[in-house]
Design an enzyme around this catalytic site. Structure first.
Site, PDB file in Angstrom:
ATOM      1  N   GLY A 171       9.376 -52.945  18.566  1.00 57.29           N
ATOM      2  CA  GLY A 171       9.979 -51.958  17.659  1.00 57.29           C
ATOM      3  C   GLY A 171      11.168 -51.298  18.345  1.00 57.29           C
ATOM      4  O   GLY A 171      11.108 -50.962  19.522  1.00 57.29           O
TER       5      GLY A 171
ATOM      6  N   SER B 202       6.173 -51.026  21.369  1.00 59.29           N
ATOM      7  CA  SER B 202       7.352 -50.154  21.210  1.00 59.29           C
ATOM      8  C   SER B 202       8.389 -50.503  22.257  1.00 59.29           C
ATOM      9  O   SER B 202       8.056 -51.017  23.330  1.00 59.29           O
ATOM     10  CB  SER B 202       6.950 -48.694  21.398  1.00 59.29           C
ATOM     11  N   ASP B 203       9.662 -50.203  21.954  1.00 60.93           N
ATOM     12  CA  ASP B 203      10.632 -50.223  23.038  1.00 60.93           C
ATOM     13  C   ASP B 203      10.253 -49.074  23.975  1.00 60.93           C
ATOM     14  O   ASP B 203       9.423 -48.226  23.646  1.00 60.93           O
ATOM     15  CB  ASP B 203      12.067 -50.092  22.506  1.00 60.93           C
ATOM     16  N   TRP B 204      10.865 -49.072  25.148  1.00 57.51           N
ATOM     17  CA  TRP B 204      10.427 -48.152  26.205  1.00 57.51           C
ATOM     18  C   TRP B 204      10.791 -46.695  25.871  1.00 57.51           C
ATOM     19  O   TRP B 204      11.963 -46.348  25.848  1.00 57.51           O
ATOM     20  CB  TRP B 204      10.997 -48.603  27.550  1.00 57.51           C
ATOM     21  N   ALA B 205       9.755 -45.921  25.560  1.00 56.21           N
ATOM     22  CA  ALA B 205       9.933 -44.518  25.140  1.00 56.21           C
ATOM     23  C   ALA B 205      10.562 -44.418  23.759  1.00 56.21           C
ATOM     24  O   ALA B 205      11.409 -43.568  23.519  1.00 56.21           O
ATOM     25  CB  ALA B 205      10.736 -43.726  26.169  1.00 56.21           C
TER      26      ALA B 205
END
Ligand code: BGC
Length: 746
Positions: free
Chosen positions: A242, A275-278
């Site tokens: 995402g 998810s993408d990172w954070a």
């Protein structure tokens, strides 16, 4: 290698046919498309999975739904569930990162092969190269004992300024999917999950953390989603990442429409959304909207949205245990699927890394990626008779790009630079006079704003150093030939910021002019991942070559092209505009937006805009020269009228009319001039690369399922093929059409 390629029957059928009726054989052989199909996630482990889940505590379940280190999500040791081990990324397996911060772990056994970046892979226009890429990289992943590669990165190149253009494939959805699918199949053939990213509508770095992207439905379906859709429906990618940004008001990691409705309900995705990172902003909403695993940057892992907060929410009955189980089961299914657990884990692919075979794969891809943009008076390949010295000029002749910038690179023991490639390949009788020419310099005050289009002030220092210029001019003067290496690098083109303009940085343009003035036998080589404004330089130089962040063997491949051992066959995967304002997102003043960005050009992305609005690009989409010449003959379709569920078979004989063997890409574009709906002037619907020996012909067959001609009907909410006449155009670039065939669709 567990190759699950299904070969289309065309070649075989042709062989049988010609053996019976040899008199109809007009060409030497035939090239047809191979079909790459991935293996779906099965249900054979469901009973085992149900049993495991029934034994898990709430905390154990939630432990699997978020990162417990920078690149792993939690396992449950007592039940034999391993951590899910991830690694970037698009250029090869990233070096091992510390468990709780971004510092390299400092291992000595994590050197890997650096593969050509996405733009280069797409420039091969060769699905088999994409399979090789995925398969080779999959083996490296297994040698590093990883489960999920955070790749391929397949966002559409909407603007040439995009910081990740080098990493992405194309401005065209069809080329994008035809490269993405075999790559994923090759990767997953090695018991590794692909994580297709960044889903979706993540086409700029500026404000990527919050920008709200507005795209009309038809454009979303026709331009921004097809490669993701094919990655799921054809390649059966086991995971999807995402994106950071918002789409129609909702963050993409909590976007019910994109994750639940389209990805899962419409496309039947059974894998996990990471998810993408954070990129996560909520707890219950994210899970309910379709996210499965939250990954991120350093903060205590229990503080993630899907960690302690989720335990509290579950205890407060804000989310049901059944909902949690659904996500946990998805993760378990993918772990079983890649044999990371269960009795079959003993049969899991073991892999290998940084082997000669893998460097060879990187070489093959690199060699097919290089694009010959201009070649007047046969300046190339270099003829060495009488050549005693060559000036090699430019910082890019020695610059390494495996690491650099913000974002995932590869720690490698081998990155052959252009200068090293020439040294490896030139006979010792040819003296190389190297001069750095320009300095890669950044304005210290503005360093943090590198490429940040919203900042003021200079970013690069574009004044040349007089002593360096002098040295370069002297080298060019005293050498028989000069090769100048310009372009950019991975510090300049980087994740997290878009470029401010398309100008060549560091004073390169002035340097090139000065070198051209003293040595007319100057070849200009651009090393870059994205378009630049190079009209002036291209006009003045007789030979211009484009190469990429082109992997471990990039320098050798380039030298082989310059010296004629390899005949170039790369084609641009995007349009090279004359200037940025010609590009659709800029001409419509809809980049980069502010809090919101509205993709005002709609479906007219890339060449669709240039062709429909009659704007001449500097070099068109699909363009690239060869050292030989090709003719197209006997273009035909198998019928003239087709039903909606049929496939159009187009064939053409490609004749090599020059003196050397070469590969050509037959490109098929469709047009519907009398359409009732707004359409682009033409759209790519098929292509096939073929090797043709000098003096021979090869029949190329391209299959176009009629459903490929569909547009997305927003009112009916479905893909619709408009009946009537279509023109199918065959060419070797979007602007060099050689044959037109008209078919009727009932
Ligand atoms: C990038 C992703 C990458 C992730 C982990 C993010 O900043 O957008 O592409 O996989 O970091 O390194």
């Amino acid at each position: 290698m567990k190759n699950k390629i299904l070969y289309l029957s065309a070649a075989l059928a042709f062989a049988v046919f010609t053996s019976c009726k040899s008199d109809v054989k007009t060409t030497d052989s035939e090239t047809a498309e191979k079909e790459y199909k991935g293996k779906e996630i099965g249900s054979e482990f469901d009973a085992e999975i149900d049993k495991l889940v029934s034994q898990m505590t709430l905390e154990e379940k939630i432990g699997m739904l978020h990162g417990n280190s920078m690149f792993t999500s939690g396992g449950v040791k007592r039940l034999g569930i391993p951590e899910l081990k991830m690694a970037d990324g698009p250029l090869g397996v990233r070096e091992e990162i510390s468990r709780d911060n971004w510092a390299p772990a400092g291992l000595t056994n994590d050197f890997a092969t650096y593969y050509p970046a996405g733009g280069g892979l797409a420039a091969t226009w060769n699905a088999d190269m994409a399979y090789t890429f995925g398969n080779s990289l999959g083996q490296e992943m297994r040698a590093r004992d990883k489960d999920m590669l955070l790749s391929p990165a397949i966002n559409i190149v909407r603007t040439p300024l995009g910081g990740r253009t080098y990493e992405y494939m194309s401005e065209d959805p069809f080329l994008n999917k035809k490269i993405a699918v075999p790559l994923i199949v090759g990767l997953q053939d090695n018991d590794v999950m692909a994580c297709v990213k960044h889903y979706a509508a993540n086409n700029q770095e500026t404000n990527r953390d919050f920008v709200d992207v507005q795209i009309d439905e038809r454009t979303l379906r026709e331009i921004y989603l097809p490669a993701f859709e094919a990655s799921i429906k054809e390649a059966h990618a086991y995971s999807v990442m995402g994106a950071y940004n918002k789409f129609r008001g909702e963050y993409l990691c909590e976007n019910d429409y994109m994750l639940n409705k389209i990805l899962r309900d419409e496309w039947g995705f059974k894998g996990v959304v990471v998810s993408d990172w954070a990129a996560v902003h909520s707890t219950v909403k994210s899970l309910n909207s379709g996210l499965d695993i939250e990954m991120g940057t350093p903060k205590p892992f229990n503080e993630f949205f899907l960690a302690d907060k989720l335990i509290a929410a579950a205890k407060n009955k804000e989310i049901s245990e059944a909902e949690l189980d659904k996500h946990v089961k998805r993760i378990l299914r993918t772990l079983f699927q890649v044999k990371a657990m269960g009795s079959q884990s003993k049969d899991r692919a073991k892999g290998s890394i940084a082997t000669d075979a893998h460097y060879q794969d990187a070489y093959k891809i690199a060699a097919e990626a290089i694009v010959l943009l201009k070649n007047e008076n046969n300046a190339l390949p270099l003829k060495l008779d009488g050549v005693k010295s060559i000036a090699v000029i430019g910082n890019n002749a020695t610059k390494k790009n495996a690491l650099g910038g913000f974002g995932a690179g590869v720690k490698t023991k081998r990155e052959v630079t252009p200068l090293e490639g020439l040294k490896n390949r030139l006979p010792s009788s040819v003296k190389i006079n190297y001069a750095e020419g320009y300095l890669e310099r950044y304005d210290e005050k503005n360093k943090g704003n590198l490429g940040n289009i919203t900042s003021n002030g200079p970013v690069t220092i574009d004044q040349l150093d007089p002593a360096k210029v002098q040295e370069a001019v002297e080298a060019a003067k005293k050498s028989d030939v000069a090769i100048i290496f310009a372009g950019s690098n991975r510090d300049y083109e980087t994740e997290a910021s878009d470029r401010r303009n398309l100008k060549l940085p560091f004073g390169q343009e002035e340097l090139i002019q000065k070198v051209l003035a003293v040595n007319p036998r100057t070849i200009v080589v651009f090393v870059a991942g994205a378009p630049f404004e190079i009209e002036n330089i291209s006009k003045k130089s007789s030979a211009v070559v484009w190469t990429w962040f082109n992997g471990s063997e990039g320098g050798n491949a380039l030298a082989d092209v310059l010296l004629g051992k390899v005949n170039p066959s790369g084609k641009l995967p995007w349009t090279m505009p004359k200037n940025i304002m010609d590009s659709p997102a800029h001409a419509t003043n809809s980049f980069p937006g502010g809090k919101t960005v509205n993709y005002a050009e709609g479906i007219l992305v890339g060449y669709r805009w240039f062709d429909t609005k009659n704007i001449a690009p500097l070099f068109p989409f699909g363009y690239g020269l060869s050292y030989t010449t090709f003719g197209f003959e006997n273009a035909k379709t198998d019928k003239t009228t087709y039903a909606q569920d049929e496939t159009i078979t187009v064939s053409v004989d490609v004749k090599n009319t020059g003196k050397v063997d070469g590969k050509e890409v037959v490109q098929l574009y469709s047009s519907k001039s009398d359409s009732k709906i707004t359409r682009a002037a033409q759209e790519l619907k098929g292509f096939q690369k073929t090797l043709v020996k000098s003096g021979s012909s090869e029949t190329v067959t391209i299959k176009v399922p009629v459903k490929e001609l569909a547009y997305y009907d927003v009112t009916a909410k479905k893909w619709t093929v408009e009946p009537g006449k279509y023109t199918l155009k065959l060419g070797n670039s979007s602007r060099d059409i050689k044959n037109e065939l008209v078919v009727t669709i009932k």
